[in-house]
Design an enzyme around this catalytic site. Structure first.
Site, PDB file in Angstrom:
ATOM      1  N   ASP A 119       0.889  -1.174   0.000  1.00  0.00           N
ATOM      2  CA  ASP A 119       0.000   0.000   0.000  1.00  0.00           C
ATOM      3  C   ASP A 119       0.917   1.211   0.000  1.00  0.00           C
ATOM      4  O   ASP A 119       2.144   1.082   0.036  1.00  0.00           O
ATOM      5  CB  ASP A 119      -0.898  -0.004   1.248  1.00  0.00           C
ATOM      6  CG  ASP A 119      -1.788   1.232   1.328  1.00  0.00           C
ATOM      7  OD1 ASP A 119      -2.340   1.629   0.287  1.00  0.00           O
ATOM      8  OD2 ASP A 119      -1.928   1.821   2.420  1.00  0.00           O
ATOM      9  N   SER A 120       0.317   2.409   0.002  1.00  0.00           N
ATOM     10  CA  SER A 120       1.141   3.609   0.070  1.00  0.00           C
ATOM     11  C   SER A 120       1.719   3.814   1.470  1.00  0.00           C
ATOM     12  O   SER A 120       2.752   4.458   1.614  1.00  0.00           O
ATOM     13  CB  SER A 120       0.310   4.836  -0.312  1.00  0.00           C
ATOM     14  OG  SER A 120      -0.753   4.999   0.605  1.00  0.00           O
ATOM     15  N   TYR A 145      -1.361   8.262  -2.543  1.00  0.00           N
ATOM     16  CA  TYR A 145      -1.591   7.802  -3.914  1.00  0.00           C
ATOM     17  C   TYR A 145      -2.842   8.451  -4.513  1.00  0.00           C
ATOM     18  O   TYR A 145      -2.942   8.625  -5.721  1.00  0.00           O
ATOM     19  CB  TYR A 145      -1.797   6.279  -3.929  1.00  0.00           C
ATOM     20  CG  TYR A 145      -0.532   5.440  -3.991  1.00  0.00           C
ATOM     21  CD1 TYR A 145       0.731   5.993  -3.821  1.00  0.00           C
ATOM     22  CD2 TYR A 145      -0.626   4.071  -4.218  1.00  0.00           C
ATOM     23  CE1 TYR A 145       1.866   5.207  -3.871  1.00  0.00           C
ATOM     24  CE2 TYR A 145       0.510   3.271  -4.290  1.00  0.00           C
ATOM     25  CZ  TYR A 145       1.757   3.846  -4.113  1.00  0.00           C
ATOM     26  OH  TYR A 145       2.880   3.059  -4.186  1.00  0.00           O
ATOM     27  N   GLY A 146      -3.803   8.735  -3.631  1.00  0.00           N
ATOM     28  CA  GLY A 146      -5.149   9.099  -4.088  1.00  0.00           C
ATOM     29  C   GLY A 146      -5.250  10.312  -4.979  1.00  0.00           C
ATOM     30  O   GLY A 146      -6.211  10.452  -5.735  1.00  0.00           O
ATOM     31  N   CYS A 171      -4.814  -1.787  -1.215  1.00  0.00           N
ATOM     32  CA  CYS A 171      -4.971  -0.384  -1.592  1.00  0.00           C
ATOM     33  C   CYS A 171      -6.107  -0.280  -2.619  1.00  0.00           C
ATOM     34  O   CYS A 171      -5.996  -0.843  -3.715  1.00  0.00           O
ATOM     35  CB  CYS A 171      -3.650   0.086  -2.206  1.00  0.00           C
ATOM     36  SG  CYS A 171      -3.713   1.752  -2.872  1.00  0.00           S
ATOM     37  N   THR A 177      -6.975   2.301  -4.256  1.00  0.00           N
ATOM     38  CA  THR A 177      -6.568   3.140  -5.382  1.00  0.00           C
ATOM     39  C   THR A 177      -5.867   2.298  -6.454  1.00  0.00           C
ATOM     40  O   THR A 177      -6.222   2.347  -7.634  1.00  0.00           O
ATOM     41  CB  THR A 177      -5.635   4.265  -4.876  1.00  0.00           C
ATOM     42  OG1 THR A 177      -6.276   4.904  -3.764  1.00  0.00           O
ATOM     43  CG2 THR A 177      -5.332   5.277  -5.945  1.00  0.00           C
ATOM     44  N   GLU A 198      -2.274  10.068   7.905  1.00  0.00           N
ATOM     45  CA  GLU A 198      -0.826   9.843   7.850  1.00  0.00           C
ATOM     46  C   GLU A 198      -0.045  10.904   8.627  1.00  0.00           C
ATOM     47  O   GLU A 198       0.888  10.578   9.340  1.00  0.00           O
ATOM     48  CB  GLU A 198      -0.345   9.849   6.390  1.00  0.00           C
ATOM     49  CG  GLU A 198      -0.663   8.584   5.634  1.00  0.00           C
ATOM     50  CD  GLU A 198       0.261   7.411   5.995  1.00  0.00           C
ATOM     51  OE1 GLU A 198       1.270   7.611   6.672  1.00  0.00           O
ATOM     52  OE2 GLU A 198      -0.081   6.279   5.575  1.00  0.00           O
ATOM     53  N   CYS A 255     -11.046   2.740   1.057  1.00  0.00           N
ATOM     54  CA  CYS A 255      -9.595   2.990   1.102  1.00  0.00           C
ATOM     55  C   CYS A 255      -9.122   2.336   2.388  1.00  0.00           C
ATOM     56  O   CYS A 255      -9.746   2.510   3.441  1.00  0.00           O
ATOM     57  CB  CYS A 255      -9.346   4.493   1.115  1.00  0.00           C
ATOM     58  SG  CYS A 255      -7.698   4.971   1.657  1.00  0.00           S
ATOM     59  N   THR A 256      -8.018   1.585   2.314  1.00  0.00           N
ATOM     60  CA  THR A 256      -7.594   0.821   3.494  1.00  0.00           C
ATOM     61  C   THR A 256      -7.142   1.706   4.656  1.00  0.00           C
ATOM     62  O   THR A 256      -6.990   1.218   5.776  1.00  0.00           O
ATOM     63  CB  THR A 256      -6.451  -0.148   3.127  1.00  0.00           C
ATOM     64  OG1 THR A 256      -5.429   0.594   2.441  1.00  0.00           O
ATOM     65  CG2 THR A 256      -6.945  -1.278   2.252  1.00  0.00           C
ATOM     66  N   HIS A 257      -6.940   2.985   4.390  1.00  0.00           N
ATOM     67  CA  HIS A 257      -6.621   3.879   5.509  1.00  0.00           C
ATOM     68  C   HIS A 257      -7.851   4.134   6.402  1.00  0.00           C
ATOM     69  O   HIS A 257      -7.690   4.444   7.577  1.00  0.00           O
ATOM     70  CB  HIS A 257      -6.132   5.243   4.995  1.00  0.00           C
ATOM     71  CG  HIS A 257      -4.685   5.272   4.624  1.00  0.00           C
ATOM     72  ND1 HIS A 257      -4.199   4.680   3.480  1.00  0.00           N
ATOM     73  CD2 HIS A 257      -3.610   5.846   5.236  1.00  0.00           C
ATOM     74  CE1 HIS A 257      -2.890   4.884   3.405  1.00  0.00           C
ATOM     75  NE2 HIS A 257      -2.504   5.596   4.463  1.00  0.00           N
TER      76      HIS A 257
HETATM   77  N1  DGL Z   1      -4.714   3.110   1.292  1.00  0.00           N
HETATM   78  C1  DGL Z   1      -4.785   3.355  -0.089  1.00  0.00           C
HETATM   79  C2  DGL Z   1      -6.139   3.074  -0.680  1.00  0.00           C
HETATM   80  O1  DGL Z   1      -6.754   2.128  -0.230  1.00  0.00           O
HETATM   81  C3  DGL Z   1      -4.002   4.541  -0.621  1.00  0.00           C
HETATM   82  C4  DGL Z   1      -4.432   5.862  -0.131  1.00  0.00           C
HETATM   83  C5  DGL Z   1      -3.522   6.993  -0.576  1.00  0.00           C
HETATM   84  O2  DGL Z   1      -2.304   6.856  -0.475  1.00  0.00           O
HETATM   85  O3  DGL Z   1      -4.076   8.012  -1.014  1.00  0.00           O
HETATM   86  O4  DGL Z   1      -6.602   3.699  -1.579  1.00  0.00           O
END
Ligand code: DGL
Length: 267
Positions: free
Chosen positions: A10-11, A42-43, A73, A75, A149, A183-185
């Site tokens: 992931d990012s 990444y988004g 992720c 994204t 983050e 999004c996994t975050h």
């Molecule tokens: N956790 C990631 C996702 O599920 C990436 C989020 C990011 O870096 O913007 O999309």
């Protein structure tokens, strides 16, 4: 092959929501985690940039001889059809959408995700492919990942709540009864989100849903780490990042409630 690791990327912090579930449900598996923290978030990047990052991440994990790759992720998972690997790859989108389709009672599903995942339409088209009767309300939440983050180890509850309310108001009004944290975050702030959505809306954590798919696949293809399982040995987790390893370690330790070592790699 069975004793090789599961590769996950992931990012940044988001992929750890998947690591937590992997450790819970597949405790005997060895795992290699790569967080592309140098390039996060990444988004807000273009499709081609995301594909470029993803290809480098995949090839790093392939070089570690992983037995399969979990794209933790939303994204990157939105573009899984444009990615290749010499090992099987899994994304979090399909299992999350399938679960949402299973549990919705009014056929109205919400999805919150990054701007890039929103633009790709991946969640919406997956949901509509499962069943044409399903309605999907999507909402991009571009500020959430940078906030999670940048201030995970500080008390940023108030500002996060303000943004969650701002992003969720219109999809809640759209009468959804199920919300995918696309999004996994976002499962990192699950409690804050559920405070705002209330009890009537069921939240789907894609990092949990992917585990079912993975277990079925690994059982079917005899990919379980039988050596560790038979000897009741817990699997190891190796952590690699492209950015500052100490910064990641501090946040990750807090989230995982565990001491970990993090190695920096250049891709
Ligand atoms: N956790 C990631 C996702 O599920 C990436 C989020 C990011 O870096 O913007 O999309």
């Amino acid at each position: 092959m069975n004793e090789s690791s599961i590769g996950v990327f992931d990012s940044g912090l988001g992929g750890l929501t998947t690591i937590k579930k992997l450790k819970q449900y597949l405790p005997h598996e060895n795992i290699i985690y790569f967080g592309d923290t140098y390039n996060l978030p990444y988004g807000d990047k273009s499709r081609d940039t995301i594909l470029d990052y993803a290809r480098k991440n995949i090839s790093f994990l392939e070089r570690q001889h992983v037995k399969l790759i979990l794209i933790a992720c939303g994204t990157v998972g939105s573009y899984i059809n444009l990615l290749k690997s010499n090992v099987p790859m899994f994304d979090i989108i399909v299992p999350a959408c399938e679960r949402a389709a299973e549990i919705t009672t009014n056929n109205r599903i919400g999805v919150i995700c990054t701007d890039r995942a929103f633009k790709s339409n991946s969640y919406k088209s997956t949901i509509e492919n499962i069943n044409k009767k399903l309605y999907c309300a999507q909402q991009a939440c571009p500020k959430l990942v940078p906030l999670i983050e940048s201030s995970y180890n500080t008390d940023n509850t108030d500002i996060l709540k303000t943004f969650i309310k701002y992003y969720l108001t219109s999809i809640i009004r759209d009468d959804i009864d199920t919300l995918i944290l696309g999004c996994t975050h976002y499962p990192v702030i699950h409690n804050l989100i559920s405070e705002i959505t209330g009890e009537k809306i069921k939240l789907i954590n894609p990092s949990k849903e992917i585990i079912r798919t993975l277990i079925e696949y690994m059982n079917f293809h005899n990919l379980n780490n039988t050596h560790n399982r038979t000897n009741n040995i817990n699997g190891t987790v190796e952590y690699y990042v492209s950015g500052n390893p100490d910064e990641f370690r501090q946040k990750a330790q807090l989230f995982l409630n565990d001491n970990i070592q993090v190695t920096k790699v250049r891709l």
